[in-house]
Design a protein around this motif. Structure first.
Motif, PDB file in Angstrom:
ATOM      1  N   SER A  17       0.844  -1.203   0.000  1.00  0.00           N
ATOM      2  CA  SER A  17       0.000   0.000   0.000  1.00  0.00           C
ATOM      3  C   SER A  17       0.871   1.242   0.000  1.00  0.00           C
ATOM      4  O   SER A  17       2.046   1.201   0.385  1.00  0.00           O
ATOM      5  N   HIS A  18       0.273   2.326  -0.425  1.00  0.00           N
ATOM      6  CA  HIS A  18       0.969   3.622  -0.442  1.00  0.00           C
ATOM      7  C   HIS A  18      -0.027   4.685   0.005  1.00  0.00           C
ATOM      8  O   HIS A  18      -1.106   4.829  -0.580  1.00  0.00           O
ATOM      9  N   ILE A  19       0.366   5.406   1.052  1.00  0.00           N
ATOM     10  CA  ILE A  19      -0.539   6.377   1.656  1.00  0.00           C
ATOM     11  C   ILE A  19       0.129   7.744   1.637  1.00  0.00           C
ATOM     12  O   ILE A  19       1.271   7.898   2.094  1.00  0.00           O
ATOM     13  N   GLU A  20      -0.562   8.727   1.123  1.00  0.00           N
ATOM     14  CA  GLU A  20      -0.154  10.124   1.179  1.00  0.00           C
ATOM     15  C   GLU A  20      -1.382  10.952   1.527  1.00  0.00           C
ATOM     16  O   GLU A  20      -2.521  10.468   1.408  1.00  0.00           O
ATOM     17  N   GLY A  22      -4.520  12.624   1.270  1.00  0.00           N
ATOM     18  CA  GLY A  22      -5.532  12.628   0.221  1.00  0.00           C
ATOM     19  C   GLY A  22      -5.446  11.472  -0.748  1.00  0.00           C
ATOM     20  O   GLY A  22      -6.198  11.428  -1.724  1.00  0.00           O
ATOM     21  N   SER A  23      -4.546  10.499  -0.504  1.00  0.00           N
ATOM     22  CA  SER A  23      -4.368   9.388  -1.442  1.00  0.00           C
ATOM     23  C   SER A  23      -4.150   8.086  -0.692  1.00  0.00           C
ATOM     24  O   SER A  23      -3.326   8.019   0.227  1.00  0.00           O
ATOM     25  N   ILE A  24      -4.895   7.066  -1.068  1.00  0.00           N
ATOM     26  CA  ILE A  24      -4.729   5.710  -0.536  1.00  0.00           C
ATOM     27  C   ILE A  24      -4.682   4.762  -1.723  1.00  0.00           C
ATOM     28  O   ILE A  24      -5.637   4.686  -2.501  1.00  0.00           O
ATOM     29  N   GLU A  25      -3.566   4.054  -1.868  1.00  0.00           N
ATOM     30  CA  GLU A  25      -3.425   3.086  -2.950  1.00  0.00           C
ATOM     31  C   GLU A  25      -3.150   1.711  -2.367  1.00  0.00           C
ATOM     32  O   GLU A  25      -2.315   1.559  -1.471  1.00  0.00           O
ATOM     33  N   ASP A  28      -0.972  -0.250  -5.766  1.00  0.00           N
ATOM     34  CA  ASP A  28      -0.979   0.754  -6.839  1.00  0.00           C
ATOM     35  C   ASP A  28      -2.376   1.035  -7.393  1.00  0.00           C
ATOM     36  O   ASP A  28      -2.503   1.735  -8.405  1.00  0.00           O
ATOM     37  N   PRO A  30      -5.834   2.982  -6.741  1.00  0.00           N
ATOM     38  CA  PRO A  30      -6.524   3.930  -5.865  1.00  0.00           C
ATOM     39  C   PRO A  30      -7.736   3.263  -5.211  1.00  0.00           C
ATOM     40  O   PRO A  30      -8.531   2.594  -5.883  1.00  0.00           O
ATOM     41  N   GLN A  32     -10.434   4.386  -4.201  1.00  0.00           N
ATOM     42  CA  GLN A  32     -11.737   4.810  -4.716  1.00  0.00           C
ATOM     43  C   GLN A  32     -12.119   4.051  -5.986  1.00  0.00           C
ATOM     44  O   GLN A  32     -13.306   3.970  -6.332  1.00  0.00           O
ATOM     45  N   ASP A  33     -11.122   3.486  -6.681  1.00  0.00           N
ATOM     46  CA  ASP A  33     -11.427   2.690  -7.870  1.00  0.00           C
ATOM     47  C   ASP A  33     -11.854   1.264  -7.506  1.00  0.00           C
ATOM     48  O   ASP A  33     -12.394   0.546  -8.356  1.00  0.00           O
TER      49      ASP A  33
END
Length: 270
Positions: A17-20, A22-25, A28, A30, A32-33
């Motif tokens: 996972s990758h978290i920034e 406003g962004s959660i992946e 890879d 997203p 929200q997808d």
């Protein structure tokens, strides 16, 4: 010695996972997808494998997870969770108590069966027939333990979950979804046990064997067979802990309060 933010980021670098802000992946993707589009089973596959399953693969994995959800309060993991729920701890602690009971003897047979079936498949690939490969690997396993993981059940003469699961695997083989080698290896073990125990109580494949076939056919590593079982059984553990927490009992023990354990005879002094 001081460290930079980049060094800290590398220390915790992960492909999961990758978290920034406003962004959660997730792998890879997203989040929200995925929300509203991917099922929980699809996301389990994605998180563990980094890819998404085909619909038939997802359905097969889901069947295995559904089959392992619960096996009643006589199962040690569920009994422990129910007792823990009456001891003044949180629901999460009760679930953790049950999950932590899932070890080699209770909850580990699926992983062990994948390992056994992998050994059989390896021998078959080297040139042995399925029957000979099964006999060789069975002998090796039974030199260490009287139990063959994934076969026989202390409670069910025939495990009602294994037949439907194996039927789904057979269909998946016919449809080209999975290869069928692990199914063939498991059936060779079952047939060897049937011939060996002619006239005695049969030792058919159980839930651990059937789900091991599915996990192996889908390409999951053996340790993940236990991990996936833990995910499945945690649903039943949660349900039992929640039910118990609403019954008002305190400090529930393994026996009703009016039943005292038998006093064991004390050893005599030599």
């Amino acid at each position: 010695m001081t460290s930079s933010p980049d060094e800290a980021a590398l220390w915790w670098a992960t492909a999961v996972s990758h978290i920034e802000p406003g962004s959660i992946e997730l792998r890879d993707r997203p989040v929200q997808d995925l929300i509203g589009r991917a099922s929980l089973v699809d996301v389990i596959w994605l998180m563990l494998r980094g890819t998404t399953p085909s619909p038939p693969e997802s359905a097969l994995l889901e069947a295995a997870l559904v089959a392992g959800v619960d096996h009643g309060p006589q199962a040690p993991s569920i009994a422990a969770a129910r007792m823990a729920a009456t001891c003044g701890i949180g629901l999460n602690n009760a679930v953790a108590t049950g999950v932590n009971m899932l070890g080699d003897a209770h909850g580990g047979a699926g992983q062990q069966c994948v390992e056994m079936l992998t050994d059989i498949r390896t021998l078959h690939t080297s040139g042995l027939g399925w029957d000979d490969a099964a006999h060789e690997v069975m002998a090796a396993w039974q030199s260490r333990s009287r139990y063959l993981p994934g076969f026989g059940h202390r409670f069910h003469p025939v495990d009602p979950r294994s037949g439907p699961l194996l039927g789904l695997v057979r269909q998946a083989v016919a449809d080209g979804v999975v290869g069928g080698d692990f199914l063939d290896g498991a059936l060779a073990v079952e047939e060897a046990l049937r011939r060996r125990r002619a006239g005695a109580r049969p030792v058919p494949m159980n839930i651990d064997g059937a789900t091991a076939v599915i996990y192996a056919e889908l390409g999951f590593a053996a340790p993940l067979a236990r991990g996936l079982f833990v995910l499945s059984r945690s649903v039943g553990i949660l349900a039992h802990a929640w039910e118990e927490s609403g019954q008002g009992r305190r400090n529930k023990g393994p026996l009703p309060r009016n039943v005292l354990p038998a006093r064991l005879p004390q050893p005599k002094d030599p």
